[in-house]
Design a protein around this motif. Structure first.
Motif, PDB file in Angstrom:
ATOM      1  N   LEU A   1      37.184 -13.295 -46.037  1.00 37.64           N
ATOM      2  CA  LEU A   1      38.360 -13.491 -46.889  1.00 37.64           C
ATOM      3  C   LEU A   1      39.469 -14.183 -46.108  1.00 37.64           C
ATOM      4  O   LEU A   1      39.792 -13.806 -44.981  1.00 37.64           O
ATOM      5  N   ARG A   2      40.064 -15.189 -46.732  1.00 35.35           N
ATOM      6  CA  ARG A   2      41.124 -15.996 -46.105  1.00 35.35           C
ATOM      7  C   ARG A   2      42.474 -15.318 -46.296  1.00 35.35           C
ATOM      8  O   ARG A   2      42.779 -14.784 -47.353  1.00 35.35           O
ATOM      9  N   CYS A   3      43.289 -15.379 -45.254  1.00 33.87           N
ATOM     10  CA  CYS A   3      44.669 -14.905 -45.375  1.00 33.87           C
ATOM     11  C   CYS A   3      45.425 -15.923 -46.221  1.00 33.87           C
ATOM     12  O   CYS A   3      45.467 -17.111 -45.893  1.00 33.87           O
ATOM     13  N   LEU A   4      46.027 -15.482 -47.283  1.00 37.27           N
ATOM     14  CA  LEU A   4      46.718 -16.383 -48.199  1.00 37.27           C
ATOM     15  C   LEU A   4      48.066 -16.827 -47.657  1.00 37.27           C
ATOM     16  O   LEU A   4      48.655 -17.786 -48.163  1.00 37.27           O
TER      17      LEU A   4
ATOM     18  N   ILE B   1      41.526 -12.587 -42.941  1.00 39.57           N
ATOM     19  CA  ILE B   1      42.409 -11.420 -42.969  1.00 39.57           C
ATOM     20  C   ILE B   1      42.157 -10.526 -41.763  1.00 39.57           C
ATOM     21  O   ILE B   1      43.007  -9.738 -41.380  1.00 39.57           O
ATOM     22  N   ALA B   2      40.990 -10.652 -41.136  1.00 42.00           N
ATOM     23  CA  ALA B   2      40.702  -9.881 -39.927  1.00 42.00           C
ATOM     24  C   ALA B   2      41.535 -10.393 -38.755  1.00 42.00           C
ATOM     25  O   ALA B   2      41.946  -9.620 -37.894  1.00 42.00           O
TER      26      ALA B   2
ATOM     27  N   ALA C   1      47.859  -9.822 -45.231  1.00 48.29           N
ATOM     28  CA  ALA C   1      46.526  -9.624 -44.662  1.00 48.29           C
ATOM     29  C   ALA C   1      46.286  -8.145 -44.369  1.00 48.29           C
ATOM     30  O   ALA C   1      45.192  -7.618 -44.621  1.00 48.29           O
ATOM     31  N   ALA C   2      47.305  -7.471 -43.857  1.00 52.60           N
ATOM     32  CA  ALA C   2      47.171  -6.026 -43.599  1.00 52.60           C
ATOM     33  C   ALA C   2      46.946  -5.275 -44.908  1.00 52.60           C
ATOM     34  O   ALA C   2      46.120  -4.356 -44.971  1.00 52.60           O
ATOM     35  N   ASP C   3      47.664  -5.671 -45.965  1.00 53.60           N
ATOM     36  CA  ASP C   3      47.481  -5.038 -47.278  1.00 53.60           C
ATOM     37  C   ASP C   3      46.067  -5.282 -47.811  1.00 53.60           C
ATOM     38  O   ASP C   3      45.446  -4.379 -48.378  1.00 53.60           O
ATOM     39  N   LEU C   4      45.565  -6.507 -47.629  1.00 54.49           N
ATOM     40  CA  LEU C   4      44.214  -6.824 -48.100  1.00 54.49           C
ATOM     41  C   LEU C   4      43.159  -6.061 -47.304  1.00 54.49           C
ATOM     42  O   LEU C   4      42.173  -5.589 -47.870  1.00 54.49           O
ATOM     43  N   ARG C   5      43.361  -5.917 -45.992  1.00 49.10           N
ATOM     44  CA  ARG C   5      42.429  -5.121 -45.186  1.00 49.10           C
ATOM     45  C   ARG C   5      42.422  -3.668 -45.665  1.00 49.10           C
ATOM     46  O   ARG C   5      41.361  -3.049 -45.790  1.00 49.10           O
TER      47      ARG C   5
ATOM     48  N   ASP D   1      39.382 -18.647 -56.019  1.00 52.53           N
ATOM     49  CA  ASP D   1      38.320 -18.958 -55.060  1.00 52.53           C
ATOM     50  C   ASP D   1      38.867 -19.331 -53.691  1.00 52.53           C
ATOM     51  O   ASP D   1      38.141 -19.292 -52.697  1.00 52.53           O
ATOM     52  N   PHE D   2      40.133 -19.685 -53.614  1.00 49.35           N
ATOM     53  CA  PHE D   2      40.726 -20.085 -52.329  1.00 49.35           C
ATOM     54  C   PHE D   2      40.728 -18.929 -51.335  1.00 49.35           C
ATOM     55  O   PHE D   2      40.783 -19.144 -50.132  1.00 49.35           O
ATOM     56  N   VAL D   3      40.662 -17.691 -51.823  1.00 52.95           N
ATOM     57  CA  VAL D   3      40.672 -16.531 -50.928  1.00 52.95           C
ATOM     58  C   VAL D   3      39.381 -16.456 -50.108  1.00 52.95           C
ATOM     59  O   VAL D   3      39.350 -15.805 -49.073  1.00 52.95           O
ATOM     60  N   LEU D   4      38.337 -17.157 -50.534  1.00 58.16           N
ATOM     61  CA  LEU D   4      37.062 -17.153 -49.814  1.00 58.16           C
ATOM     62  C   LEU D   4      37.036 -18.289 -48.802  1.00 58.16           C
ATOM     63  O   LEU D   4      37.407 -19.418 -49.120  1.00 58.16           O
ATOM     64  N   TYR D   5      36.593 -17.993 -47.590  1.00 51.56           N
ATOM     65  CA  TYR D   5      36.463 -19.060 -46.589  1.00 51.56           C
ATOM     66  C   TYR D   5      35.369 -20.045 -46.968  1.00 51.56           C
ATOM     67  O   TYR D   5      35.451 -21.213 -46.636  1.00 51.56           O
ATOM     68  N   ASN D   6      34.335 -19.586 -47.645  1.00 50.33           N
ATOM     69  CA  ASN D   6      33.278 -20.458 -48.148  1.00 50.33           C
ATOM     70  C   ASN D   6      33.226 -20.314 -49.661  1.00 50.33           C
ATOM     71  O   ASN D   6      32.407 -19.564 -50.196  1.00 50.33           O
ATOM     72  N   PRO D   7      34.096 -21.042 -50.366  1.00 51.60           N
ATOM     73  CA  PRO D   7      34.130 -20.896 -51.819  1.00 51.60           C
ATOM     74  C   PRO D   7      32.840 -21.403 -52.450  1.00 51.60           C
ATOM     75  O   PRO D   7      32.184 -22.286 -51.912  1.00 51.60           O
ATOM     76  N   PRO D   8      32.467 -20.849 -53.607  1.00 51.91           N
ATOM     77  CA  PRO D   8      31.248 -21.316 -54.284  1.00 51.91           C
ATOM     78  C   PRO D   8      31.448 -22.734 -54.805  1.00 51.91           C
ATOM     79  O   PRO D   8      32.570 -23.166 -55.065  1.00 51.91           O
TER      80      PRO D   8
END
Length: 152
Positions: free
Chosen positions: A41-44, A51-52, A59-63, A89-96
């Motif tokens: 998951l990408r940090c927005l 987010i890691a 990012a802390a909230d998403l974790r 889909d932008f939240v994914l590092y590898n979007p579909p």
């Protein structure tokens, strides 16, 4: 107090303020799922970090949210579905690959090709220009300079 000591103490104080998140999991599979999800998951806020890796509050909230969802027994797929429904889909590092994400997949290649085409056209344009003809005054000036150079 010496200035070097003061600088050292200030650096130590900053390191002491940095917090480390610790999460306890019921089993290793949950921990693997957590680590996998936080690295997918990408940090927005940062946009170039997962987010890691991010220290942003979002990012802390998403974790935390990923951790809580795993604790409730939700699967990785459920969590990814929730995140993409909420953030896109932008939240994914590898979007579909789908119609909404075509620009994410082909945008960099498209911009590269446009840039290469522009450079090639610019080079060709400069090469095809005929050289500018010299005026009679310019020719006389050049001839005079060459003649003066031969004498010295």
């Amino acid at each position: 107090m010496k200035p070097i000591t003061l600088i050292f103490l200030l650096l130590l104080a900053g390191a002491g303020l940095a917090g480390v998140e610790y999460r306890e999991f019921a089993n290793p599979e949950q921990q693997d799922a957590y680590e996998s999800l936080t690295s997918e998951l990408r940090c927005l806020v940062c946009q170039n970090q997962t987010i890691a890796d991010s220290n942003a509050d979002l990012a802390a909230d998403l974790r935390r949210q990923v951790y809580e969802m795993l604790q409730k027994g939700q699967s990785k797929e459920d969590i990814i579905k929730f995140m993409t429904e909420r953030y896109g889909d932008f939240v994914l590092y590898n979007p579909p690959f789908k119609s909404k994400t075509v620009l994410l997949w082909f945008g960099p290649v498209l911009f590269f090709l446009i840039g290469v085409t522009f450079v090639i056209l610019l080079i060709r344009r400069k090469q095809t220009r005929p050289p500018k003809a010299l005026s009679d005054t310019e020719r006389q000036k050049i001839r005079r300079l060459l003649d003066e150079g031969d004498r010295s």
